[in-house]
Scaffold this motif. Structure first.
Motif, short mmCIF file in Angstrom:
data_model
loop_
_atom_site.label_atom_id
_atom_site.label_comp_id
_atom_site.label_asym_id
_atom_site.label_seq_id
_atom_site.Cartn_x
_atom_site.Cartn_y
_atom_site.Cartn_z
N ILE A 151 0.83 -1.19 0.00
CA ILE A 151 0.00 0.00 0.00
C ILE A 151 0.87 1.25 0.00
N ALA A 152 1.92 1.25 0.83
CA ALA A 152 2.76 2.44 0.96
C ALA A 152 3.49 2.77 -0.33
N ALA A 153 3.81 1.75 -1.13
CA ALA A 153 4.60 1.97 -2.34
C ALA A 153 3.76 2.40 -3.53
N LYS A 154 2.45 2.44 -3.38
CA LYS A 154 1.59 2.64 -4.53
C LYS A 154 1.43 4.11 -4.89
N THR A 155 1.51 4.39 -6.18
CA THR A 155 1.22 5.72 -6.71
C THR A 155 0.16 5.56 -7.79
N GLY A 169 -15.80 17.09 0.98
CA GLY A 169 -15.38 16.54 2.27
C GLY A 169 -13.99 15.98 2.29
N VAL A 170 -13.23 16.15 1.21
CA VAL A 170 -11.83 15.72 1.22
C VAL A 170 -11.04 16.72 2.04
N LYS A 171 -10.39 16.24 3.09
CA LYS A 171 -9.70 17.15 4.01
C LYS A 171 -8.18 17.04 3.94
N ASP A 172 -7.68 15.89 3.56
CA ASP A 172 -6.24 15.64 3.58
C ASP A 172 -5.69 15.68 2.15
N PHE A 173 -4.89 16.71 1.85
CA PHE A 173 -4.31 16.85 0.51
C PHE A 173 -2.81 16.55 0.50
N LYS A 174 -2.29 16.02 1.61
CA LYS A 174 -0.84 15.81 1.71
C LYS A 174 -0.32 14.85 0.65
N ARG A 175 -1.10 13.85 0.30
CA ARG A 175 -0.64 12.85 -0.66
C ARG A 175 -1.27 13.04 -2.04
N ILE A 176 -1.80 14.24 -2.29
CA ILE A 176 -2.41 14.53 -3.59
C ILE A 176 -1.53 15.50 -4.37
N THR A 201 2.72 18.99 -19.55
CA THR A 201 4.07 19.51 -19.72
C THR A 201 5.05 18.36 -19.56
N ALA A 202 6.28 18.58 -19.95
CA ALA A 202 7.30 17.54 -19.83
C ALA A 202 7.49 17.12 -18.38
N VAL A 203 7.46 18.10 -17.49
CA VAL A 203 7.63 17.81 -16.05
C VAL A 203 6.48 16.97 -15.54
N ASP A 204 5.25 17.35 -15.90
CA ASP A 204 4.08 16.60 -15.44
C ASP A 204 4.03 15.21 -16.07
N ARG A 205 4.53 15.08 -17.29
CA ARG A 205 4.58 13.76 -17.92
C ARG A 205 5.48 12.83 -17.13
N GLU A 206 6.61 13.35 -16.69
CA GLU A 206 7.53 12.56 -15.88
C GLU A 206 6.88 12.15 -14.56
N ARG A 207 6.13 13.07 -13.97
CA ARG A 207 5.42 12.73 -12.73
C ARG A 207 4.42 11.61 -12.97
N ALA A 208 3.65 11.73 -14.05
CA ALA A 208 2.64 10.73 -14.35
C ALA A 208 3.27 9.35 -14.56
N LEU A 209 4.48 9.32 -15.11
CA LEU A 209 5.15 8.04 -15.37
C LEU A 209 5.62 7.36 -14.10
N GLU A 210 5.54 8.04 -12.96
CA GLU A 210 5.91 7.43 -11.68
C GLU A 210 4.81 6.50 -11.15
N ALA A 211 3.62 6.60 -11.71
CA ALA A 211 2.49 5.80 -11.21
C ALA A 211 2.68 4.33 -11.52
N ASN A 212 2.13 3.48 -10.66
CA ASN A 212 2.08 2.05 -10.97
C ASN A 212 0.64 1.52 -10.99
N VAL A 213 -0.31 2.41 -10.78
CA VAL A 213 -1.74 2.08 -10.93
C VAL A 213 -2.40 3.24 -11.67
N ILE A 214 -3.28 2.93 -12.60
CA ILE A 214 -4.06 3.95 -13.30
C ILE A 214 -5.54 3.67 -13.06
N ILE A 215 -6.26 4.70 -12.63
CA ILE A 215 -7.73 4.64 -12.58
C ILE A 215 -8.24 5.64 -13.60
N HIS A 216 -8.82 5.14 -14.66
CA HIS A 216 -9.33 6.01 -15.73
C HIS A 216 -10.84 6.09 -15.60
N ALA A 217 -11.31 7.17 -14.98
CA ALA A 217 -12.74 7.37 -14.76
C ALA A 217 -13.19 8.70 -15.33
#
Length: 667
Positions: A30-34, A77-84, A99-115
């Motif tokens: 759980i802790a390792a998931k992005t 009612g979302v109160k905690d934004f520390k991990r967002i 952007t290139a920077v945001d693309r790199e961030r997105a590539l760090e994920a190991n789960v995708i929820i497409h809703a």
């Protein structure tokens, strides 16, 4: 105190789910998931984010505007934004507009929820294709890149339950469907093509895929708050307007439904599975366990207080009528019947998933009254005056909707429960409630009477007793002492509920109590008319007339509560047959002489020393419709104010001060 709120409900659900999830997921997993997520500000997405923030996952949310997304999620009612982390982009743009920077961030994920994707069944084809097909291609490309670098643990795609692309032919290939249905909207068709593209892409590039197929989505337990009005809301609109006198398709058809918190729990569980098995999960009950169209429309009609549909008409006929001009005449789009089906759906994988989750499928019948009342009120909603409190939370106790605030500190203090009077709802009591909350720091809950505001109609045969029964059930969920305040007919209802409860830990605040104490006026004559006639008269009264009435009651009030805004709100809300009917019933009860004997004993029963010691009456001596109850116990504390009948709405600061001071004397 036990009060149903979204916050409490989700915490309890999350705690229960965590026990089951931990059987298959270690804490390090759980802790390792992005998680990279689209659609985070949608009806399903907001609830999913709210539940995900109670875990340890890092969330990368694709949004078009970070400021708007924060505002929307906070309001939910979302109160905690520390991990967002918000990533600005757009599903309809090349490369998701990253952007290139945001693309790199997105590539760090190991789960995708497409809703992601607009919930609008009337979307034009070009727009639908841009959102759904382009979004599917771009998110799938991102999944491919992630899987090629460090491995994509799970791709979770949310798409409508009518999609046929979970089924394969004899060769093992997905069924190819050019047009799902001649009556299908571009919105649905493009979503289904997006489903197929992602399925084929996942097979080609070998990453785990789960497809979640929600049926028509309604609001979560406990409140049923259904802000997405384009699903069952379209059907409710048609029934409201008397445009659904027959059952579309008859009892062989049905409308599968699911609450958005159930969808969110499913997505959260799948995102946390250590070794996803993948699959297709239609989120709906078995057809035989769900209400068919006849039962569903009867339930809706009962709650909306309109005649139940009689007979049945083949669904294609109704679709043809609506597409041939019926929609233009009625104002209800033809897509309002697009989700009605006679199909059965394969739910074996879903049932196996829910077994892993440790959950059973909830019966939607329990939620329908709350969903119906919420949508009915939403369609008739007129914005509250500027300056009204907006920081309240939605809640429920028993079967009654509530607005309010929790208390300060660990003990929170003795809660205030406030019940409105005729022609109003909990909304109009918000300024009073907020003042009490600020003055005392105690919890304050504003209850909608049955059939008023967002509360379902009561099931009793008798108007007043039905309201008392509903309030008694709600009070049963409050443990310990409470201060129960009622205005007008609401005062009579809280007094009767207190006496019938037998509880000695309830203190009563009666604001302008009415029962059998009306002065001779036109209302007494009107109350002798049949219920349907009274309801029609209430619905037909002009906004100008209501403005004049409230102007005579408002006196010198606070600038944030204006008589003309109240008149507009009343006129609008009474266009609901449900709300107009509830008002008509109580109006007849107040003024009709038929039950005078029963009513006259109400205040006389408060003769005991206990009631006198723990009851306050605040009486506005400028009231023209009612006089002070002659049989009220003379030992009850009485405070007179120089206002009209609706002083709790217009003179809310002074009213709150009186109530707070009274509370201090009870300590």
């Amino acid at each position: 105190m036990v009060v149903h709120t979204n916050r409490v409900s989700n915490e309890e659900n999350t705690a229960a789910n965590s026990t089951n999830m931990n059987q298959v997921i270690s804490k390090s997993d759980i802790a390792a998931k992005t998680i990279f997520m689209t659609g985070s500000t949608g009806f399903i997405g907001k609830e999913t984010v709210k539940q995900l923030t109670q875990g340890e996952a890092q969330l990368l949310l694709l949004v078009r505007s970070e400021q708007r997304a924060r505002t929307v999620l906070k309001a939910y009612g979302v109160k905690d934004f520390k991990r967002i982390t918000f990533i600005t982009g757009d599903l309809s743009m090349s490369g998701l507009g990253l952007t290139a920077v945001d693309r790199e961030r997105a590539l760090e994920a190991n789960v995708i929820i497409h809703a992601g994707g607009t919930m609008d069944v009337t979307l034009e084809r070009k727009v639908a294709e841009q959102i759904f097909m382009n979004g599917a291609r771009e998110v799938a490309q991102l999944a491919q890149e992630i899987h090629g670098t460090h491995g994509l643990r799970h791709f979770i795609h949310v798409v409508g339950y009518m999609s046929p692309y979970g089924e394969r032919n004899e060769q093992g290939n997905y069924l190819q469907v050019e047009h799902v249905d001649n009556n299908e909207s571009a919105y649905e068709e493009m979503k289904f093509h997006a489903d197929l593209h992602i399925r084929e892409h996942a097979e080609q590039h070998h990453y785990p895929l789960s497809v979640v197929n929600p049926s028509t989505v309604v609001g979560p337990r406990p409140t049923g708050e259904t802000e997405q009005t384009g699903g069952i809301g379209l059907l409710i609109q048609a029934i409201q307007k008397g445009l659904m006198p027959v059952v579309p398709g008859g009892s062989s058809y049905w409308l599968p439904l699911v609450e958005n918190d159930i969808v969110a729990q499913t997505l959260v569980f799948l995102s946390r599975e250590a070794t996803p098995v993948g699959g297709t999960y239609p989120l709906l009950a078995r057809r035989e366990d769900s209400p068919n169209m006849k039962e569903l429309l009867q339930l809706l009609a009962q709650q909306l207080d309109v005649p139940k549909p009689k007979g049945a008409v083949p669904l294609p006929w109704i679709q043809w009528i609506m597409k041939s001009g019926g929609s233009r005449i009625s104002g209800v789009p033809a897509e309002s019947v697009a989700f009605i089906t006679n199909r059965s759906f394969p739910v074996e994988e879903t049932e196996a998933l829910f077994t892993r989750m440790g959950q059973s499928w909830p019966d939607i019948r329990e939620q329908l009254p709350l969903v119906t009342a919420d949508l009915d009120y939403r369609f008739r909603y007129t914005p509250l005056p500027e300056g009204f409190p907006t920081d309240y939370i939605r809640s429920r106790s028993g079967n009654m909707a509530m607005l309010g605030w929790e208390g300060e500190g660990e003990g929170e203090g003795e809660p205030w429960i406030i019940v409105h009077g005729l022609l109003q709802s909990a909304d109009e009591m918000l300024p009073l409630g907020k003042q009490l909350r600020d003055r005392t720091g105690n919890p304050v809950w504003l209850i909608d009477l049955a059939g008023f505001g967002r509360s379902p109609v009561h099931q009793g045969d008798e108007a007043f007793e039905g309201q008392v029964d509903a309030l008694l059930t709600a009070l049963g969920e409050f443990e310990g002492p409470v201060k129960l305040v009622g205005h007008s007919i609401g005062a009579a209802i809280v007094a009767a509920a207190q006496m019938r409860s037998g509880r000695t830990d309830i203190r009563l605040g009666l604001l302008q109590p009415v029962a059998n104490n009306s002065n001779p006026n036109v209302l007494r004559w009107v109350s002798r008319l049949p219920r349907g006639v009274i309801r029609s008269l209430l619905r037909g009264r002009s906004e100008k007339s209501w403005n004049q009435m409230f102007s005579s009651h408002s006196g010198v009030g606070d600038s944030s509560v204006m008589a003309h805004t109240m008149g507009k709100r009343i006129r609008s809300s009474l266009q609901s047959p449900r709300i107009a009917g509830a008002n008509a019933e109580l109006l007849r009860w107040i003024h009709s002489g038929q039950r005078k004997g029963a009513r006259s004993t109400l205040w006389a029963k408060m003769e005991s020393q206990h009631y006198a010691k723990n009851t306050l009456v605040v009486w506005a001596n400028q009231d023209r419709e009612y006089h002070y109850p002659q049989d009220m116990n003379s030992q009850v504390k009485r405070i007179d104010v120089p206002y009209g009948h609706y002083f709790p709405t217009f003179q809310y600061k002074e009213t709150a001060a009186i109530l707070a001071e009274w509370a201090d004397t009870l300590r």
